[in-house]
Write an enzyme that holds these catalytic residues in place. Sequence first.
Site, PDB file in Angstrom:
ATOM      1  N   LYS A 167       2.009 -11.622   2.809  1.00  0.00           N
ATOM      2  CA  LYS A 167       2.879 -10.617   2.597  1.00  0.00           C
ATOM      3  C   LYS A 167       2.716  -9.702   1.424  1.00  0.00           C
ATOM      4  CE  LYS A 167       5.944 -10.608   5.035  1.00  0.00           C
ATOM      5  NZ  LYS A 167       5.818 -10.028   6.375  1.00  0.00           N
ATOM      6  N   GLY A 168       1.588  -9.373   1.474  1.00  0.00           N
ATOM      7  CA  GLY A 168       0.854  -8.345   0.543  1.00  0.00           C
ATOM      8  C   GLY A 168       0.488  -7.026   1.126  1.00  0.00           C
ATOM      9  N   GLY A 169       0.150  -7.072   2.444  1.00  0.00           N
ATOM     10  CA  GLY A 169      -0.227  -6.009   3.140  1.00  0.00           C
ATOM     11  C   GLY A 169      -1.542  -6.178   3.820  1.00  0.00           C
ATOM     12  N   ARG A 171      -2.482  -7.561   6.817  1.00  0.00           N
ATOM     13  CA  ARG A 171      -2.589  -6.919   8.401  1.00  0.00           C
ATOM     14  C   ARG A 171      -2.635  -5.388   8.442  1.00  0.00           C
ATOM     15  NH1 ARG A 171      -4.257  -8.410  12.721  1.00  0.00           N
ATOM     16  NH2 ARG A 171      -3.591 -10.387  11.974  1.00  0.00           N
ATOM     17  N   LYS A 373       6.668  -6.496  10.996  1.00  0.00           N
ATOM     18  CA  LYS A 373       6.600  -5.960   9.847  1.00  0.00           C
ATOM     19  C   LYS A 373       7.597  -4.744   9.625  1.00  0.00           C
ATOM     20  CE  LYS A 373       2.734  -8.207   9.784  1.00  0.00           C
ATOM     21  NZ  LYS A 373       2.444  -9.318   8.868  1.00  0.00           N
ATOM     22  N   ARG A 375      10.761  -5.447   7.955  1.00  0.00           N
ATOM     23  CA  ARG A 375      12.134  -5.868   8.010  1.00  0.00           C
ATOM     24  C   ARG A 375      12.714  -5.436   6.867  1.00  0.00           C
ATOM     25  NH1 ARG A 375       9.212 -10.720   8.831  1.00  0.00           N
ATOM     26  NH2 ARG A 375       9.240 -11.550  11.259  1.00  0.00           N
ATOM     27  N   THR A 376      14.100  -5.140   7.016  1.00  0.00           N
ATOM     28  CA  THR A 376      14.898  -4.841   5.895  1.00  0.00           C
ATOM     29  C   THR A 376      15.102  -6.065   4.968  1.00  0.00           C
ATOM     30  OG1 THR A 376      15.990  -3.006   6.997  1.00  0.00           O
ATOM     31  CG2 THR A 376      17.068  -3.770   5.103  1.00  0.00           C
ATOM     32  N   HIS A 377      14.983  -6.046   3.747  1.00  0.00           N
ATOM     33  CA  HIS A 377      15.032  -7.173   2.871  1.00  0.00           C
ATOM     34  C   HIS A 377      16.750  -7.344   2.707  1.00  0.00           C
ATOM     35  CE1 HIS A 377      11.061  -6.916   0.820  1.00  0.00           C
ATOM     36  NE2 HIS A 377      10.927  -7.157   2.208  1.00  0.00           N
TER      37      HIS A 377
END
EC number: 2.8.2.-
Length: 422
Positions: A167-169, A171, A373, A375-377
């Site tokens: 989840k750091g970027g 992809r 990718k 998604r609203t937190h």
Amino acid sequence: MAFWSSTSVFTSKVPRKILFMFTLSLSVTYLCYSLMSCYNSLQFPLQDNYVYQGRLVAEETTFVTLREKLYSTSPQGYLDEELIEVTAAEKTVAISTVKDNVETEQRTLDWVRNQAAPTKTAAVYQSPALEREHQEFSTTDNELRVNCTSDYGVKKLPQAIIIGVKKGGTRALLEALRVHPDIRAVGNEPHFFDRNYEKGLDWYRDLMPSTLEGQITMEKTPSYFVTSHAPKRIHTMARDIKLIIVVRNPVTRAISDYTQTLSKKPEIPTFEVLAFKNRTLGLIDASWSALRIGIYALHLETWMQYFPLAQMHFVSGERLIVDPAGEMGKVQDFLGLKRIVTDKHFYFNKTKGFPCLKKPEDSSTPRCLGKSKGRTHPKIDPDVIRRLHKFFKPFNMMFYQMTGQNFEWELEEGSDSRGSQN
């Protein structure tokens, strides 16, 4: 005496010039016959040599042409790997065609012989095998660009790996790198060094795409960074490998990690409940994976036991969003590649909240990452965000010192509770 007398009579009657011409003609006739007899044995080796040299020139020209196409065609590296990989059946046909030297040479010789024949004769001569070969190797420019390395390259173990973080970027970085013609990367995460190591390096190599000389083979598996035995295993495979780590504000990263899990398991407890062992006392649960991953200094310490910092490159996940071309330039420099992926390849999507890839030469629709990718937190209690920032701050400072880079995550305090994305 009678013999010599008859001979003298014959020579006296026949002029010597005529006798000389007759003898000479017999000699020339014999010489011509000898040359014609050995002509066939001389012809075919020469023809074979000509065909062999022609085949070498054709193969070398094809390789150069393929190389030029890789650089001249529009970047399409963001296409799914499954769509551009040659199927097993196609690979079998291509390999058998190349390896069958006898049949190929015979077809080549037949082709050379038929060049002197009329066009109609040559057209009638084509066999079903040649027609199938023509269909297999007659592709459009796009097909050639996508499949050429699979047919002409070789599979190698990676020379560079994106090892983290989740989840750091990672992809987004991989998809941008795949636009570069000198990078070939497997689409799916192999998880070789953390889950499939017992399958061996041959299995791992077979997962990699084929590459030409000068191209870099890459893969990404973000969980490697937090796997304790991954550094030693990767070092055993290739001690000079280049490692790329995409890092992000650990608080934002944890919320993004939780958001992804929540989309798959809506029944899980709230973020606030999972983050604390005892919220009243302020005891944070550092064993929760969403938080533990963000203690970057702890994991980096293990990697530095096997690799020097010179073989590691740290990408800012935040700057990858606001300035993708700048971060991509640094990555290309680290890999020793020409800066081909530039700002013309990106388009900022306001809905998604991050850049999308596009074709620089036309106005076609940009290619963004999938629904998983952006998604609203969920909204998080500001007090929880504040406590988490305080918890991570000493580890962040240590990480800055170890890497020699200041990611300035402390300036983002308070922004994570407003329902950001990604």
